[in-house]
Design a protein around this motif. Structure first.
Motif, PDB file in Angstrom:
ATOM      1  N   VAL A 140       0.773  -1.193   0.217  1.00  0.00           N
ATOM      2  CA  VAL A 140      -0.097   0.162   0.045  1.00  0.00           C
ATOM      3  C   VAL A 140       0.912   1.237  -0.141  1.00  0.00           C
ATOM      4  O   VAL A 140       0.334   2.170  -0.662  1.00  0.00           O
ATOM      5  N   SER A 141       2.034   1.249   0.525  1.00  0.00           N
ATOM      6  CA  SER A 141       2.932   2.367   0.651  1.00  0.00           C
ATOM      7  C   SER A 141       3.750   2.722  -0.598  1.00  0.00           C
ATOM      8  O   SER A 141       4.203   3.624  -0.646  1.00  0.00           O
ATOM      9  N   GLU A 142       3.506   1.583  -1.565  1.00  0.00           N
ATOM     10  CA  GLU A 142       3.996   1.920  -2.916  1.00  0.00           C
ATOM     11  C   GLU A 142       3.231   2.120  -4.165  1.00  0.00           C
ATOM     12  O   GLU A 142       3.950   2.632  -5.065  1.00  0.00           O
ATOM     13  N   ILE A 143       2.190   2.294  -3.809  1.00  0.00           N
ATOM     14  CA  ILE A 143       1.148   2.359  -4.852  1.00  0.00           C
ATOM     15  C   ILE A 143       1.069   3.604  -5.443  1.00  0.00           C
ATOM     16  O   ILE A 143       0.866   4.706  -4.516  1.00  0.00           O
ATOM     17  N   THR A 144       1.146   4.027  -6.819  1.00  0.00           N
ATOM     18  CA  THR A 144       1.128   5.452  -7.144  1.00  0.00           C
ATOM     19  C   THR A 144      -0.296   5.756  -7.881  1.00  0.00           C
ATOM     20  O   THR A 144      -0.933   4.995  -8.012  1.00  0.00           O
ATOM     21  N   ALA A 145      -0.267   7.091  -8.095  1.00  0.00           N
ATOM     22  CA  ALA A 145      -1.469   7.620  -8.819  1.00  0.00           C
ATOM     23  C   ALA A 145      -1.675   6.708 -10.094  1.00  0.00           C
ATOM     24  O   ALA A 145      -2.711   6.449 -10.636  1.00  0.00           O
ATOM     25  N   ALA A 146      -0.699   6.625 -10.854  1.00  0.00           N
ATOM     26  CA  ALA A 146      -0.651   6.163 -12.116  1.00  0.00           C
ATOM     27  C   ALA A 146      -1.163   4.672 -12.057  1.00  0.00           C
ATOM     28  O   ALA A 146      -1.974   4.348 -13.005  1.00  0.00           O
ATOM     29  N   GLU A 147      -0.987   3.840 -11.226  1.00  0.00           N
ATOM     30  CA  GLU A 147      -1.332   2.649 -10.970  1.00  0.00           C
ATOM     31  C   GLU A 147      -2.979   2.555 -10.820  1.00  0.00           C
ATOM     32  O   GLU A 147      -3.474   1.791 -11.308  1.00  0.00           O
ATOM     33  N   ILE A 148      -3.437   3.478  -9.930  1.00  0.00           N
ATOM     34  CA  ILE A 148      -4.599   3.385  -9.658  1.00  0.00           C
ATOM     35  C   ILE A 148      -5.729   3.718 -10.714  1.00  0.00           C
ATOM     36  O   ILE A 148      -6.557   3.656 -11.022  1.00  0.00           O
ATOM     37  N   LEU A 149      -5.043   4.726 -11.726  1.00  0.00           N
ATOM     38  CA  LEU A 149      -5.621   5.294 -12.924  1.00  0.00           C
ATOM     39  C   LEU A 149      -5.901   4.387 -13.895  1.00  0.00           C
ATOM     40  O   LEU A 149      -6.935   4.157 -14.746  1.00  0.00           O
ATOM     41  N   VAL A 150      -5.181   3.039 -13.916  1.00  0.00           N
ATOM     42  CA  VAL A 150      -5.496   1.969 -14.857  1.00  0.00           C
ATOM     43  C   VAL A 150      -6.548   1.427 -14.761  1.00  0.00           C
ATOM     44  O   VAL A 150      -7.461   1.296 -15.689  1.00  0.00           O
ATOM     45  N   PRO A 151      -7.111   0.868 -13.487  1.00  0.00           N
ATOM     46  CA  PRO A 151      -8.620   0.364 -13.422  1.00  0.00           C
ATOM     47  C   PRO A 151      -9.483   1.425 -13.432  1.00  0.00           C
ATOM     48  O   PRO A 151     -10.586   1.014 -14.133  1.00  0.00           O
ATOM     49  N   LEU A 152      -9.228   2.617 -13.330  1.00  0.00           N
ATOM     50  CA  LEU A 152     -10.311   3.698 -13.233  1.00  0.00           C
ATOM     51  C   LEU A 152     -10.455   3.959 -14.867  1.00  0.00           C
ATOM     52  O   LEU A 152     -11.855   3.976 -15.350  1.00  0.00           O
ATOM     53  N   ARG A 153      -9.401   4.081 -15.737  1.00  0.00           N
ATOM     54  CA  ARG A 153      -9.589   4.047 -17.157  1.00  0.00           C
ATOM     55  C   ARG A 153     -10.358   3.076 -17.998  1.00  0.00           C
ATOM     56  O   ARG A 153     -11.127   3.116 -18.631  1.00  0.00           O
ATOM     57  N   ARG A 154     -10.129   1.841 -17.422  1.00  0.00           N
ATOM     58  CA  ARG A 154     -10.981   0.445 -17.824  1.00  0.00           C
ATOM     59  C   ARG A 154     -12.266   0.720 -17.598  1.00  0.00           C
ATOM     60  O   ARG A 154     -13.066   0.271 -18.349  1.00  0.00           O
ATOM     61  N   ILE A 155     -12.563   1.127 -16.476  1.00  0.00           N
ATOM     62  CA  ILE A 155     -14.072   1.266 -16.150  1.00  0.00           C
ATOM     63  C   ILE A 155     -14.627   2.498 -16.916  1.00  0.00           C
ATOM     64  O   ILE A 155     -15.739   2.345 -17.531  1.00  0.00           O
ATOM     65  N   GLU A 156     -14.016   3.569 -17.146  1.00  0.00           N
ATOM     66  CA  GLU A 156     -14.451   4.768 -17.973  1.00  0.00           C
ATOM     67  C   GLU A 156     -14.530   4.383 -19.536  1.00  0.00           C
ATOM     68  O   GLU A 156     -15.438   4.750 -20.124  1.00  0.00           O
ATOM     69  N   ALA A 157     -13.732   3.492 -19.916  1.00  0.00           N
ATOM     70  CA  ALA A 157     -13.771   2.860 -21.244  1.00  0.00           C
ATOM     71  C   ALA A 157     -15.001   2.163 -21.776  1.00  0.00           C
ATOM     72  O   ALA A 157     -15.522   2.111 -22.880  1.00  0.00           O
ATOM     73  N   LYS A 158     -16.052   1.778 -20.508  1.00  0.00           N
ATOM     74  CA  LYS A 158     -17.039   1.205 -20.684  1.00  0.00           C
ATOM     75  C   LYS A 158     -18.240   2.225 -20.542  1.00  0.00           C
ATOM     76  O   LYS A 158     -19.365   1.734 -20.696  1.00  0.00           O
ATOM     77  N   GLY A 159     -17.806   3.479 -20.417  1.00  0.00           N
ATOM     78  CA  GLY A 159     -18.878   4.565 -20.231  1.00  0.00           C
ATOM     79  C   GLY A 159     -19.365   4.550 -18.868  1.00  0.00           C
ATOM     80  O   GLY A 159     -20.267   5.308 -18.590  1.00  0.00           O
ATOM     81  N   ASN A 160     -18.811   3.760 -17.902  1.00  0.00           N
ATOM     82  CA  ASN A 160     -19.362   4.106 -16.394  1.00  0.00           C
ATOM     83  C   ASN A 160     -18.445   4.891 -15.722  1.00  0.00           C
ATOM     84  O   ASN A 160     -17.722   4.717 -14.728  1.00  0.00           O
ATOM     85  N   TYR A 161     -18.796   6.431 -16.160  1.00  0.00           N
ATOM     86  CA  TYR A 161     -17.869   7.376 -15.372  1.00  0.00           C
ATOM     87  C   TYR A 161     -18.580   7.460 -14.042  1.00  0.00           C
ATOM     88  O   TYR A 161     -17.623   7.889 -13.081  1.00  0.00           O
ATOM     89  N   GLU A 162     -19.637   7.200 -13.659  1.00  0.00           N
ATOM     90  CA  GLU A 162     -19.866   7.310 -12.072  1.00  0.00           C
ATOM     91  C   GLU A 162     -19.396   6.209 -11.436  1.00  0.00           C
ATOM     92  O   GLU A 162     -18.912   6.565 -10.263  1.00  0.00           O
ATOM     93  N   THR A 163     -19.283   5.188 -12.067  1.00  0.00           N
ATOM     94  CA  THR A 163     -18.564   4.257 -11.231  1.00  0.00           C
ATOM     95  C   THR A 163     -17.088   4.131 -11.044  1.00  0.00           C
ATOM     96  O   THR A 163     -16.565   4.153  -9.929  1.00  0.00           O
TER      97      THR A 163
END
Length: 397
Positions: A140-163
């Protein structure tokens, strides 16, 4: 003489280990097999000690010299460099063992002990599950914003912006808990607030015109699908609870003699017990329903399992089959319909309507006062509303 990279690269092994000094206790040990190992000798508490710094060229000459300066700084403070290095290794191993998933599981257990509703708990678990394949096993101490953005972009790609927005927010809750429990000192989700596509805000569809609402009621009372689904929609119209509160209702909560439905705090959004008065019409529907599901625990068990609840999509799907689009009517929309029409009638105190809807304001004293003060009015309002529903669904133009 100080070492150089050129000299280090040119070193050739001999039959015996040879030592090549860079000064200040730093030297490179050349083994007969050709390995080049950095060593740093120093004195602490009157004793000669030696540290291994790694192998050249993985540890460069510049790296080795930085280690030497760090050791000097520790010695100046009276710290044993070997003990300090050992402590750092232990700390790093402990840090690596504290994964995002481990902290998330601990946080979920914490809020469960605090009495969060099962629906809230399940929602958080589902949201976190969308990111676990990407960051769950990471420290948890090594996770970066760029890593978190990966699943968020995948969710957005499906049009699920609120999710995507909710996943980011829930991940942030885990990091803030990790900060509070000394597992990390940074919340990388903070910098992602402007990175996600903002969802278009849309209110749940609700019929608030009296004549149109009458048409919806007629369709519900004439529904020829599963009788349990019809009765669920009828009770939504008469009682206007949150859909999840009705779907998860248990027979033990219904007092037929006192005409009261008592919703436990564990299922309420605001974590407070809520009582709803039952009109004669609502009681009649519940009696009809009891003949179908009264032998079990739930008012509305799932079709496939008596222990599971009716699907959250069941009522909305029935509305679609009746011809109402998702932009025209939803199961949650009955709350807005009732609120609008009750307020427009001018017969009931707005606070009584809010109390019946289980809405909670900021003033705790005021809330407690109104819950007691408006009970009698809410009982009358429940009977009046049931009569209005009968009238609206009977008026065919």
């Amino acid at each position: 003489m100080a070492l150089t990279d050129t000299a280090l690269k040119a070193l050739k092994p001999t039959e015996k280990p040879t030592k090549h000094s860079d000064g200040g206790g730093l030297h490179l040990l050349l083994s007969p097999k050709g390995s080049k190992l950095w060593r740093l000798s120093y004195r602490f508490d009157g004793k000669q000690q030696t540290m291994a710094l790694g192998a050249y060229p993985a540890v460069t000459l510049a790296d080795a010299r930085r280690h030497r300066e760090n050791v000097k700084a520790l010695l100046a403070k009276g710290i044993n460099p070997s003990h300090h290095a050992k402590l750092e290794r232990i700390t790093k191993r402990a840090s690596n063992a504290v994964t995002f998933k481990a902290v998330a599981d601990e946080y979920l257990l914490k809020i469960a002990k605090e009495g969060k509703a099962d629906t809230t708990q399940n929602k958080k678990e589902w949201l976190l599950g969308l990111a676990m394949p990407d960051i769950g096993s990471r420290p948890v101490s090594e996770i970066t914003a760029a890593e978190i953005l990966v699943p968020l972009r995948r969710i957005e790609a499906k049009g699920n912006y609120e999710t995507a927005r909710r996943v980011r927010s829930t991940i942030g809750q885990i990091f803030r808990y990790a900060i509070a429990t000394a597992r990390t000192d940074n919340d990388p989700t903070f910098g992602l607030k402007g990175a996600l596509t903002a969802p278009v805000v849309s209110h749940r569809a609700a019929v608030t015109d009296k004549k149109a609402f009458g048409g919806l009621l007629r369709a519900i009372w004439a529904y020829e699908g599963m009788p349990e689904t019809r009765m669920a929609l009828q009770l939504m119209a008469l009682l206007y609870p949150r859909p999840g509160e009705l779907r998860q209702a248990e027979w033990s909560e219904i007092d037929f003699d006192k005409a009261i439905w008592t919703l436990p705090a564990s299922r309420m959004k605001m974590r407070r017990e809520h009582r709803k008065p039952l009109s004669a019409q609502a009681l009649a529907i519940l009696e009809e329903l009891r003949a179908l599901t009264g032998d079990g625990k739930l008012l509305f068990p799932a079709v496939t399992s008596r222990t599971g609840t009716m699907s959250e999509n069941t009522m909305n799907s029935a509305l679609r089959r009746m011809g109402f689009t998702q932009d025209e009517a939803t199961s949650h929309g009955f709350r807005a319909s009732a609120s609008t029409l009750l307020n427009e009638s001018g017969q009931w105190a707005p606070d009584a309507i809010e109390a019946e809807l289980a809405h909670v304001g900021a003033d705790e004293v005021r809330k407690a006062y109104h819950r007691a003060l408006y009970w009698d009015e809410r009982v009358k309002m429940a009977d009046w509303w049931a009569g209005e529903i009968h009238t609206m669904k009977s008026q065919v133009e």
